[in-house]
Motif scaffolding. Structure first.
Motif, PDB file in Angstrom:
ATOM      1  N   GLY A   1      39.511 -29.754   8.256  1.00 47.43           N
ATOM      2  CA  GLY A   1      40.947 -30.593   8.015  1.00 47.43           C
ATOM      3  C   GLY A   1      41.996 -30.087   8.197  1.00 47.43           C
ATOM      4  N   PRO A   2      42.790 -31.297   7.083  1.00 51.14           N
ATOM      5  CA  PRO A   2      42.218 -32.174   6.371  1.00 51.14           C
ATOM      6  C   PRO A   2      41.615 -33.439   7.990  1.00 51.14           C
ATOM      7  CG  PRO A   2      44.630 -32.296   6.329  1.00 51.14           C
ATOM      8  CD  PRO A   2      43.920 -30.847   6.895  1.00 51.14           C
ATOM      9  N   ARG A   3      42.557 -33.380   8.972  1.00 56.41           N
ATOM     10  CA  ARG A   3      41.692 -34.477  10.208  1.00 56.41           C
ATOM     11  C   ARG A   3      41.264 -33.685  10.921  1.00 56.41           C
ATOM     12  NH1 ARG A   3      44.634 -38.771  11.497  1.00 56.41           N
ATOM     13  NH2 ARG A   3      45.469 -37.733  13.026  1.00 56.41           N
ATOM     14  N   HIS A   4      40.541 -33.983  11.625  1.00 57.25           N
ATOM     15  CA  HIS A   4      39.119 -34.046  12.396  1.00 57.25           C
ATOM     16  C   HIS A   4      39.321 -34.863  14.005  1.00 57.25           C
ATOM     17  CE1 HIS A   4      38.022 -33.725   8.221  1.00 57.25           C
ATOM     18  NE2 HIS A   4      37.451 -32.613   8.443  1.00 57.25           N
ATOM     19  N   GLN A   5      40.387 -34.972  14.185  1.00 59.43           N
ATOM     20  CA  GLN A   5      40.035 -35.360  15.612  1.00 59.43           C
ATOM     21  C   GLN A   5      39.981 -34.319  16.845  1.00 59.43           C
ATOM     22  OE1 GLN A   5      40.899 -38.147  15.364  1.00 59.43           O
ATOM     23  NE2 GLN A   5      41.185 -38.258  13.218  1.00 59.43           N
ATOM     24  N   ALA A   6      39.435 -35.452  17.781  1.00 59.96           N
ATOM     25  CA  ALA A   6      39.194 -34.022  18.977  1.00 59.96           C
ATOM     26  C   ALA A   6      39.031 -34.745  20.231  1.00 59.96           C
ATOM     27  CB  ALA A   6      37.339 -33.327  18.512  1.00 59.96           C
ATOM     28  N   ALA A   7      38.703 -33.775  21.163  1.00 71.95           N
ATOM     29  CA  ALA A   7      38.341 -34.329  23.034  1.00 71.95           C
ATOM     30  C   ALA A   7      37.991 -33.445  23.086  1.00 71.95           C
ATOM     31  CB  ALA A   7      40.375 -34.694  23.256  1.00 71.95           C
ATOM     32  N   GLY A   8      36.729 -33.712  24.318  1.00 69.03           N
ATOM     33  CA  GLY A   8      35.867 -33.350  25.186  1.00 69.03           C
ATOM     34  C   GLY A   8      36.008 -33.300  26.643  1.00 69.03           C
TER      35      GLY A   8
ATOM     36  N   ALA B   1      20.363 -31.006  27.321  1.00 70.75           N
ATOM     37  CA  ALA B   1      21.097 -31.539  26.265  1.00 70.75           C
ATOM     38  C   ALA B   1      21.828 -31.576  25.386  1.00 70.75           C
ATOM     39  CB  ALA B   1      19.879 -31.810  24.945  1.00 70.75           C
ATOM     40  N   PRO B   2      22.218 -30.520  25.125  1.00 72.78           N
ATOM     41  CA  PRO B   2      23.342 -30.676  24.019  1.00 72.78           C
ATOM     42  C   PRO B   2      25.306 -31.412  25.317  1.00 72.78           C
ATOM     43  CG  PRO B   2      22.937 -28.302  25.197  1.00 72.78           C
ATOM     44  CD  PRO B   2      21.868 -29.302  25.300  1.00 72.78           C
ATOM     45  N   VAL B   3      25.223 -31.469  26.320  1.00 64.48           N
ATOM     46  CA  VAL B   3      26.006 -31.666  27.161  1.00 64.48           C
ATOM     47  C   VAL B   3      25.710 -33.657  26.819  1.00 64.48           C
ATOM     48  CG1 VAL B   3      26.556 -33.138  28.929  1.00 64.48           C
ATOM     49  CG2 VAL B   3      26.535 -30.527  28.576  1.00 64.48           C
ATOM     50  N   LEU B   4      24.987 -33.908  26.403  1.00 65.52           N
ATOM     51  CA  LEU B   4      24.432 -35.061  26.826  1.00 65.52           C
ATOM     52  C   LEU B   4      24.252 -36.078  24.877  1.00 65.52           C
ATOM     53  CD1 LEU B   4      21.151 -35.829  28.386  1.00 65.52           C
ATOM     54  CD2 LEU B   4      22.668 -36.367  28.925  1.00 65.52           C
ATOM     55  N   TRP B   5      24.033 -35.131  23.900  1.00 60.74           N
ATOM     56  CA  TRP B   5      24.488 -35.576  22.813  1.00 60.74           C
ATOM     57  C   TRP B   5      25.713 -35.193  22.385  1.00 60.74           C
ATOM     58  CZ3 TRP B   5      22.328 -36.496  18.001  1.00 60.74           C
ATOM     59  CH2 TRP B   5      23.284 -36.585  16.869  1.00 60.74           C
ATOM     60  N   SER B   6      26.371 -33.686  22.763  1.00 60.68           N
ATOM     61  CA  SER B   6      27.746 -33.682  22.127  1.00 60.68           C
ATOM     62  C   SER B   6      28.964 -34.333  23.067  1.00 60.68           C
ATOM     63  CB  SER B   6      28.578 -32.566  22.646  1.00 60.68           C
ATOM     64  OG  SER B   6      28.216 -31.645  22.165  1.00 60.68           O
ATOM     65  N   GLU B   7      28.402 -35.066  24.155  1.00 61.19           N
ATOM     66  CA  GLU B   7      29.306 -36.247  24.626  1.00 61.19           C
ATOM     67  C   GLU B   7      29.402 -37.650  23.982  1.00 61.19           C
ATOM     68  OE1 GLU B   7      29.625 -36.314  30.288  1.00 61.19           O
ATOM     69  OE2 GLU B   7      27.356 -36.779  28.508  1.00 61.19           O
ATOM     70  N   GLN B   8      28.307 -38.202  23.274  1.00 61.24           N
ATOM     71  CA  GLN B   8      27.989 -39.192  22.544  1.00 61.24           C
ATOM     72  C   GLN B   8      29.120 -39.015  21.063  1.00 61.24           C
ATOM     73  OE1 GLN B   8      26.882 -41.800  23.520  1.00 61.24           O
ATOM     74  NE2 GLN B   8      26.356 -40.904  25.317  1.00 61.24           N
ATOM     75  N   VAL B   9      29.223 -37.871  20.417  1.00 62.56           N
ATOM     76  CA  VAL B   9      29.701 -37.050  19.715  1.00 62.56           C
ATOM     77  C   VAL B   9      31.689 -37.847  19.599  1.00 62.56           C
ATOM     78  CG1 VAL B   9      30.418 -35.405  17.565  1.00 62.56           C
ATOM     79  CG2 VAL B   9      27.631 -35.533  18.645  1.00 62.56           C
ATOM     80  N   LEU B  10      31.682 -36.805  20.719  1.00 62.49           N
ATOM     81  CA  LEU B  10      33.070 -37.133  20.945  1.00 62.49           C
ATOM     82  C   LEU B  10      33.559 -38.359  21.847  1.00 62.49           C
ATOM     83  CD1 LEU B  10      35.145 -34.990  21.579  1.00 62.49           C
ATOM     84  CD2 LEU B  10      32.692 -34.365  21.144  1.00 62.49           C
TER      85      LEU B  10
ATOM     86  N   THR C   1      46.146 -37.197  17.533  1.00 61.35           N
ATOM     87  CA  THR C   1      45.678 -38.569  17.622  1.00 61.35           C
ATOM     88  C   THR C   1      44.433 -38.468  18.478  1.00 61.35           C
ATOM     89  OG1 THR C   1      45.967 -39.984  19.664  1.00 61.35           O
ATOM     90  CG2 THR C   1      47.110 -40.844  17.534  1.00 61.35           C
ATOM     91  N   ALA C   2      43.291 -38.522  18.758  1.00 57.64           N
ATOM     92  CA  ALA C   2      41.734 -37.927  19.506  1.00 57.64           C
ATOM     93  C   ALA C   2      42.819 -38.837  21.009  1.00 57.64           C
ATOM     94  CB  ALA C   2      41.270 -38.902  19.206  1.00 57.64           C
ATOM     95  N   ASP C   3      43.714 -39.591  21.163  1.00 60.53           N
ATOM     96  CA  ASP C   3      43.620 -40.098  22.284  1.00 60.53           C
ATOM     97  C   ASP C   3      45.091 -38.908  23.323  1.00 60.53           C
ATOM     98  OD1 ASP C   3      41.887 -42.138  22.739  1.00 60.53           O
ATOM     99  OD2 ASP C   3      43.922 -43.376  22.152  1.00 60.53           O
ATOM    100  N   GLU C   4      45.850 -38.751  22.270  1.00 59.67           N
ATOM    101  CA  GLU C   4      46.594 -37.249  22.780  1.00 59.67           C
ATOM    102  C   GLU C   4      46.195 -36.104  22.882  1.00 59.67           C
ATOM    103  OE1 GLU C   4      50.465 -38.764  19.796  1.00 59.67           O
ATOM    104  OE2 GLU C   4      48.704 -37.254  18.659  1.00 59.67           O
ATOM    105  N   LEU C   5      45.101 -35.891  21.928  1.00 54.50           N
ATOM    106  CA  LEU C   5      44.075 -34.442  21.967  1.00 54.50           C
ATOM    107  C   LEU C   5      43.884 -34.507  23.679  1.00 54.50           C
ATOM    108  CD1 LEU C   5      42.884 -33.978  18.960  1.00 54.50           C
ATOM    109  CD2 LEU C   5      44.361 -32.698  20.037  1.00 54.50           C
ATOM    110  N   ASP C   6      42.961 -35.433  24.462  1.00 55.88           N
ATOM    111  CA  ASP C   6      42.136 -36.185  25.621  1.00 55.88           C
ATOM    112  C   ASP C   6      43.271 -35.848  26.322  1.00 55.88           C
ATOM    113  OD1 ASP C   6      39.748 -37.110  26.178  1.00 55.88           O
ATOM    114  OD2 ASP C   6      41.051 -38.522  27.263  1.00 55.88           O
ATOM    115  N   THR C   7      44.723 -36.517  26.316  1.00 60.55           N
ATOM    116  CA  THR C   7      45.693 -37.245  27.549  1.00 60.55           C
ATOM    117  C   THR C   7      46.100 -35.166  28.327  1.00 60.55           C
ATOM    118  OG1 THR C   7      45.954 -38.556  27.004  1.00 60.55           O
ATOM    119  CG2 THR C   7      47.529 -37.137  28.270  1.00 60.55           C
ATOM    120  N   ALA C   8      46.069 -34.099  26.582  1.00 60.74           N
ATOM    121  CA  ALA C   8      46.398 -33.161  26.341  1.00 60.74           C
ATOM    122  C   ALA C   8      45.117 -32.152  27.476  1.00 60.74           C
ATOM    123  CB  ALA C   8      47.168 -32.531  25.578  1.00 60.74           C
ATOM    124  N   LEU C   9      44.354 -32.492  26.780  1.00 63.75           N
ATOM    125  CA  LEU C   9      43.001 -31.820  27.544  1.00 63.75           C
ATOM    126  C   LEU C   9      42.268 -31.892  28.600  1.00 63.75           C
ATOM    127  CD1 LEU C   9      41.263 -29.362  26.308  1.00 63.75           C
ATOM    128  CD2 LEU C   9      39.246 -31.081  25.756  1.00 63.75           C
TER     129      LEU C   9
END
Lengths: 390, 390
Positions: free
Chosen positions: A33-40, A50-59, A198-206
């Motif tokens: 941290g201090p922040r924990h934003q993420a995109a995938g 299985a890890p893809v199904l899991w991580s998709e939910q996490v993200l 933000t997570a949305d900004e990360l997602d757009t860039a990724l």
């Protein structure tokens, strides 16, 4: 520096005993941290590990505090028990990190990635203790170890870093060799940044970055069940970057890692850069480029240093793209060997000695273009993919 | 007996000097009537060789009196001069046959087929005299020689014959090894019959037969610029067959030749029979079968006698076919290695020692099915397709 180049991250890689070789096989990356934003971004294969199904939910929550990655087993096609194994891995990581960091971690914010043989359960009796060992070994300098632990048939580990003058960094690690295909491909990538987004900004860039980098690498046309690219932001630099500058940095790191993947593709002796120009649309340019990239006959010819442009035309001819056969131009390493769908300059002028081979196909149907990277097809590729299960 | 098994046909094969090896490279098949009905199926590749463009026009008339076939050069991507070469070949054949048979032959009823390297003009100074030599060497027993002259990387020539108790025969010859793909593939096939049928009846029987035989062979996924399957009817038996019985005979000859092509595919050590069942439609069954057939990783695994069913699932997962990932079943050589998208019976039970490998994938989405034949991917394949231009 890998995933620990950016501030706020610790990582490590250990040998948990998952691989029979006894080599490093478990990596842990933690966002402090201090922040924990993420995109995938995940494989487009409908058969997902299985890890893809899991991580998709996490993200979907847009927050990731840690990523557990293992080599030595894909945990794909393992049914409900396999999914429970992934879940247990995330729970164990959350528990161990809560204990070692003193900060509460939730399994719902732990992404999991796996790579290796499909259809085999992971040895959880080794993996779970390995997660505890890794949690105790985390370091701000552990990025290289993490990159080493996710290797499978990779001959080298892959890392990249871009630092902005504005005071933030994007770093990352990748594994993948062979099976590089659209929608990503047996490729695990973790990118980290200490910028504050933000997570949305990360997602757009990724998504923008992967679309024109990892998604345009096509080593053997086979799409994996396990591909995953994650981008985690700690905000530790305290800097909120310009979105355009940040997107450019993410793109640069992805492009760098993508090139490293192509250069390390299984058994390859040539890197083939296929540029399709004059297409009616970018989609058609990509489709034509991919079709050329997947033509086994052409890939063999390139391996034999034979500028067999007829196989390029034969590949283009199987697509629905807009073009007239008698308007197609093809250049190989700068020599216009095919002009107007027929013989152009003497093919003997083409120098094929170097590792990089550049094929340019002009469809004369518009102004769109795309570059696809691929590899030649070699006896070593056959050997690597037939001599043992992977 | 090849193309001369049926009455009314003469043929031969000679060495015209087109191939540098000096081996047989020119075949001539002549329909001496009394009828000259014909049908043809051509490559779906949009980049078509000159002889394909020419012969498509010839076949529109529904009449063919002779076919000239050469190996040693594809005459593809050779532009207008290449098309003129094909035209000149047909003219020369008509002229020579008019002289030797005493019957008027028209170039507009002479089909031409070529196979070999793309993008190189044919040596017409050798080919045209060769046509004259061949016309003078025609024989009712020349079918084998014709079949030998069209070989390229084929290790054996391929012929098949079916004779009806009703007194008519369907015979044929084929060349092709490697590049076997949908829409036919670097494959030249000439079928002959002494039955008496209209061009439309021939067309119906031929299309039905190729759709489920040659069109379901997929050795390396690459589609040729030169594929052609012709069916010529002389009516010499004087018998008008039942359409159903005739269609069955044509199908049997095509299926026989198709199996010979698969068994002789470049560098292959395994023939892979992929049966997709439980599909929502036949089209989807074919698409899934082809996708499995084209997965290089799976083809390498089969080469290594590794029943790597995970690669079957990974291939299926890239299609748009109707299925649920957790309902997929896969059997290899009769062992149900994958059940419900997860681990089934022990893969060690699969006996992979034999040349034929049977993969069955059940999509549990309907009642349609299809069988696709393919080959493994081997170092020999790479060698054959990289060591020299073809």
């Amino acid at each position: 520096m890998s995933v620990t180049a950016a501030g706020g991250f610790t990582a490590t890689g250990i040998a948990a005993g998952i691989k029979e070789s006894g080599g490093p096989d478990l990596a842990l990356v933690v966002n402090n941290g201090p922040r924990h934003q993420a995109a995938g971004v995940f494989t487009a294969n409908r058969v997902k590990a299985a890890p893809v199904l899991w991580s998709e939910q996490v993200l979907k929550g847009g927050r990731v505090s840690a990523v557990v990655l293992n080599s030595g087993g894909a945990n794909a096609c393992t049914g409900a028990p396999g999914f429970q194994d992934t879940h247990a891995t995330a729970e164990k990581a959350a528990e161990a990190l809560t204990a070692t960091t003193g900060t509460e971690h939730s399994a719902g914010e732990v992404a999991v990635a796996s790579t290796g043989l499909i259809g085999v359960r992971l040895p959880m009796d080794k993996l779970l203790p390995g997660v505890e060992t890794a949690a105790a070994a985390l370091s701000e300098h552990g990025g290289e170890k993490a990159a080493l632990a996710i290797k499978t048939t990779d001959t080298v580990h892959k890392t990249a870093v871009v630092t902005s003058p504005a005071g933030w960094t994007v770093g990352g690690m990748a594994k993948g060799a062979g099976m590089l295909a659209p929608g990503l491909a047996t490729m695990l990538v973790v990118l980290t940044t200490d910028a504050d987004l933000t997570a949305d900004e990360l997602d757009t860039a990724l998504r923008a970055a992967t679309r024109t980098t990892f998604d345009r690498i096509d080593s053997d046309g086979a799409m994996s069940t396990n591909d995953m690219v994650l981008l985690l932001a700690s905000g530790a630099s305290g800097v909120r970057p310009e979105q355009a500058e940040f997107a450019e940095a993410v793109h640069a790191v992805c492009a760098d890692l993508g090139q490293q993947l192509i250069r390390d593709a299984e058994g390859a002796s040539k890197d083939i850069r296929i540029e399709v120009v004059g297409a009616a649309s970018e989609d058609e340019a990509v489709t034509v480029g991919r079709t050329i990239a997947r033509n086994n006959l052409l890939k063999c010819a390139i391996h034999g240093e034979d500028p067999n442009w007829g196989r390029v035309l034969a590949a283009i001819g199987t697509t629905d793209a807009v073009f007239e056969p008698d308007e197609l131009d093809v250049a190989i390493n700068g020599v216009q060997v095919c002009r107007g769908g027929a013989v152009g300059e003497d093919r003997d002028k083409v120098d094929m000695r170097f590792r990089e081979v550049r094929i340019t196909a002009d469809l004369h149907a518009g102004s769109a273009s795309a570059v696809i990277w691929s590899n030649d097809l070699t006896a070593d590729y056959v050997h690597e993919n037939s001599a043992y299960s992977s």
